[in-house]
Scaffold this motif. Sequence first.
Motif, PDB file in Angstrom:
ATOM      1  N   MET A   1       0.838  -1.177   0.000  1.00 46.94           N
ATOM      2  CA  MET A   1       0.000   0.000   0.000  1.00 46.94           C
ATOM      3  C   MET A   1       0.886   1.244   0.000  1.00 46.94           C
ATOM      4  O   MET A   1       1.969   1.263   0.578  1.00 46.94           O
ATOM      5  N   ARG A   2       0.385   2.291  -0.654  1.00 44.46           N
ATOM      6  CA  ARG A   2       1.177   3.502  -0.816  1.00 44.46           C
ATOM      7  C   ARG A   2       1.111   4.391   0.422  1.00 44.46           C
ATOM      8  O   ARG A   2       0.059   4.576   1.029  1.00 44.46           O
ATOM      9  N   VAL A   3       2.277   4.915   0.822  1.00 43.81           N
ATOM     10  CA  VAL A   3       2.342   5.975   1.826  1.00 43.81           C
ATOM     11  C   VAL A   3       3.034   7.168   1.171  1.00 43.81           C
ATOM     12  O   VAL A   3       3.986   7.010   0.413  1.00 43.81           O
ATOM     13  N   GLY A   4       2.553   8.347   1.487  1.00 45.95           N
ATOM     14  CA  GLY A   4       3.018   9.558   0.819  1.00 45.95           C
ATOM     15  C   GLY A   4       1.956  10.019  -0.148  1.00 45.95           C
ATOM     16  O   GLY A   4       1.755   9.406  -1.202  1.00 45.95           O
ATOM     17  N   SER A   5       1.246  11.080   0.198  1.00 45.45           N
ATOM     18  CA  SER A   5       0.094  11.531  -0.587  1.00 45.45           C
ATOM     19  C   SER A   5       0.286  12.975  -1.041  1.00 45.45           C
ATOM     20  O   SER A   5       1.171  13.692  -0.565  1.00 45.45           O
ATOM     21  N   ILE A   6      -0.575  13.373  -1.970  1.00 45.39           N
ATOM     22  CA  ILE A   6      -0.581  14.754  -2.455  1.00 45.39           C
ATOM     23  C   ILE A   6      -2.022  15.255  -2.349  1.00 45.39           C
ATOM     24  O   ILE A   6      -2.826  15.066  -3.276  1.00 45.39           O
ATOM     25  N   PRO A   7      -2.396  15.851  -1.220  1.00 50.09           N
ATOM     26  CA  PRO A   7      -3.784  16.275  -1.028  1.00 50.09           C
ATOM     27  C   PRO A   7      -4.150  17.574  -1.732  1.00 50.09           C
ATOM     28  O   PRO A   7      -5.294  18.031  -1.616  1.00 50.09           O
ATOM     29  N   THR A   8      -3.216  18.193  -2.455  1.00 49.45           N
ATOM     30  CA  THR A   8      -3.496  19.441  -3.158  1.00 49.45           C
ATOM     31  C   THR A   8      -3.286  19.256  -4.656  1.00 49.45           C
ATOM     32  O   THR A   8      -2.597  18.330  -5.089  1.00 49.45           O
ATOM     33  N   GLY A   9      -3.880  20.155  -5.451  1.00 55.22           N
ATOM     34  CA  GLY A   9      -3.660  20.114  -6.892  1.00 55.22           C
ATOM     35  C   GLY A   9      -4.688  19.284  -7.631  1.00 55.22           C
ATOM     36  O   GLY A   9      -5.482  18.546  -7.032  1.00 55.22           O
ATOM     37  N   ARG A  10      -4.667  19.368  -8.964  1.00 55.41           N
ATOM     38  CA  ARG A  10      -5.669  18.694  -9.801  1.00 55.41           C
ATOM     39  C   ARG A  10      -5.536  17.170  -9.733  1.00 55.41           C
ATOM     40  O   ARG A  10      -6.531  16.451  -9.783  1.00 55.41           O
ATOM     41  N   GLY A  11      -4.309  16.682  -9.625  1.00 54.72           N
ATOM     42  CA  GLY A  11      -4.091  15.243  -9.569  1.00 54.72           C
ATOM     43  C   GLY A  11      -3.944  14.728  -8.147  1.00 54.72           C
ATOM     44  O   GLY A  11      -3.216  13.767  -7.912  1.00 54.72           O
ATOM     45  N   ARG A  12      -4.639  15.362  -7.198  1.00 52.19           N
ATOM     46  CA  ARG A  12      -4.453  15.031  -5.786  1.00 52.19           C
ATOM     47  C   ARG A  12      -4.933  13.617  -5.469  1.00 52.19           C
ATOM     48  O   ARG A  12      -5.824  13.073  -6.105  1.00 52.19           O
ATOM     49  N   TYR A  13      -4.311  13.051  -4.428  1.00 48.77           N
ATOM     50  CA  TYR A  13      -4.765  11.774  -3.889  1.00 48.77           C
ATOM     51  C   TYR A  13      -4.459  11.771  -2.397  1.00 48.77           C
ATOM     52  O   TYR A  13      -3.500  12.386  -1.943  1.00 48.77           O
ATOM     53  N   LEU A  14      -5.288  11.066  -1.628  1.00 53.81           N
ATOM     54  CA  LEU A  14      -5.265  11.172  -0.173  1.00 53.81           C
ATOM     55  C   LEU A  14      -4.683   9.925   0.480  1.00 53.81           C
ATOM     56  O   LEU A  14      -4.550   8.873  -0.137  1.00 53.81           O
ATOM     57  N   ALA A  15      -4.349  10.058   1.752  1.00 48.47           N
ATOM     58  CA  ALA A  15      -3.793   8.951   2.527  1.00 48.47           C
ATOM     59  C   ALA A  15      -4.858   7.891   2.791  1.00 48.47           C
ATOM     60  O   ALA A  15      -6.033   8.212   2.990  1.00 48.47           O
ATOM     61  N   TYR A  16      -4.448   6.633   2.802  1.00 54.70           N
ATOM     62  CA  TYR A  16      -5.372   5.543   3.081  1.00 54.70           C
ATOM     63  C   TYR A  16      -4.720   4.372   3.827  1.00 54.70           C
ATOM     64  O   TYR A  16      -5.406   3.503   4.373  1.00 54.70           O
ATOM     65  N   ALA A  17      -3.386   4.335   3.870  1.00 53.78           N
ATOM     66  CA  ALA A  17      -2.674   3.138   4.317  1.00 53.78           C
ATOM     67  C   ALA A  17      -2.970   2.775   5.770  1.00 53.78           C
ATOM     68  O   ALA A  17      -3.201   1.605   6.088  1.00 53.78           O
ATOM     69  N   ARG A  18      -2.947   3.747   6.672  1.00 54.80           N
ATOM     70  CA  ARG A  18      -3.143   3.430   8.087  1.00 54.80           C
ATOM     71  C   ARG A  18      -4.523   2.820   8.323  1.00 54.80           C
ATOM     72  O   ARG A  18      -4.663   1.842   9.055  1.00 54.80           O
ATOM     73  N   GLY A  19      -5.545   3.385   7.727  1.00 55.57           N
ATOM     74  CA  GLY A  19      -6.890   2.860   7.897  1.00 55.57           C
ATOM     75  C   GLY A  19      -7.038   1.460   7.347  1.00 55.57           C
ATOM     76  O   GLY A  19      -7.667   0.591   7.979  1.00 55.57           O
ATOM     77  N   LEU A  20      -6.462   1.207   6.176  1.00 49.49           N
ATOM     78  CA  LEU A  20      -6.548  -0.122   5.581  1.00 49.49           C
ATOM     79  C   LEU A  20      -5.807  -1.149   6.424  1.00 49.49           C
ATOM     80  O   LEU A  20      -6.275  -2.280   6.607  1.00 49.49           O
ATOM     81  N   ALA A  21      -4.651  -0.760   6.976  1.00 49.29           N
ATOM     82  CA  ALA A  21      -3.899  -1.675   7.830  1.00 49.29           C
ATOM     83  C   ALA A  21      -4.704  -2.047   9.072  1.00 49.29           C
ATOM     84  O   ALA A  21      -4.706  -3.208   9.497  1.00 49.29           O
ATOM     85  N   ARG A  22      -5.385  -1.088   9.666  1.00 47.05           N
ATOM     86  CA  ARG A  22      -6.209  -1.381  10.849  1.00 47.05           C
ATOM     87  C   ARG A  22      -7.295  -2.402  10.493  1.00 47.05           C
ATOM     88  O   ARG A  22      -7.581  -3.332  11.258  1.00 47.05           O
ATOM     89  N   GLU A  23      -7.926  -2.235   9.349  1.00 47.07           N
ATOM     90  CA  GLU A  23      -8.974  -3.167   8.934  1.00 47.07           C
ATOM     91  C   GLU A  23      -8.393  -4.563   8.704  1.00 47.07           C
ATOM     92  O   GLU A  23      -9.005  -5.574   9.077  1.00 47.07           O
ATOM     93  N   LEU A  24      -7.230  -4.608   8.089  1.00 43.98           N
ATOM     94  CA  LEU A  24      -6.596  -5.898   7.810  1.00 43.98           C
ATOM     95  C   LEU A  24      -6.249  -6.620   9.103  1.00 43.98           C
ATOM     96  O   LEU A  24      -6.504  -7.828   9.253  1.00 43.98           O
TER      97      LEU A  24
END
Length: 281
Positions: A1-24
């Motif tokens: 799973m990817r860590v390191g996000s870009i929450p700004t800009g047109r091609g932005r993408y957000l963090a998800y790894a910690r939440g997915l790990a907790r579910e796993l």
Amino acid sequence: MRVGSIPTGRGRYLAYARGLARELWALREADALKISHFLHLRAEVCSETLEEEMAEFGPEDRVGIVSLMDHTPGQRQFRDITKLADYMKGKHALSDAEFDAHVAQLKALREANGDRHEAAAVREAARYGAVLASHDDTTEAQVETSKGYGVAMAEFPTTAEAAEASHARGIAVIMGAPNLIRGGSHSGNVAAGELAEAGLLDILSSDYVPSALLLAAVKLGQDWGCMARGLATVTAAPAKAVGLQDRGEIAPGKRADLIRFDLRGGAPALRAVWSRGNRVA
């Protein structure tokens, strides 16, 4: 799973790894998983939030691998920026101007954060007790840098030069199973089959297509004239590279993770799966 996000800009993408790990891990605690799971953190140094995201993980998370990724346009995987343009315009419907702004943003992020993020990823991998992997090394100089970090695996070297340099330094070379099956890289980089023919391919990765692993391993076995050698690219070789000494081969005291398959028209058909000696499929 990817860590390191870009929450700004047109091609932005957000963090998800910690939440997915907790579910796993909640599923693991509930004994709801059929096979053994570990975490592979893909550390994107060309980002805004890598340090914060990696700080949320620790040794208790069983992070097995940390990959050092740098997807800055104009180098490594995206030396040919037209390939990135096709991908981004197709996936995100970017105009030419929006794509140019996206490229400029990524290059600015790499300039501002890249070296610090790379150092942080190496440091955090050591804190987790994880194996380090490089990602998309292209030149011998990049491989030498990876070796200096203590990298044990080279994910998807983009050139034969980088693969040769990795082998010379004892770094295991990983290529994508879809690359092998397709007959080439979707990014226009070196083909997995070319490296296999040169004896420079050690491990196959699913690369988002888990079903490709068995098909590609069997294809390698057929191409190499040794099915055991082909299958080892998805069993013994990856287990050894990440230090999992309790699996990867059929031997006394190992986990007894097994599959049974036959060949139909040269392609494998999966028949049964065992995990820790118990049949799960």
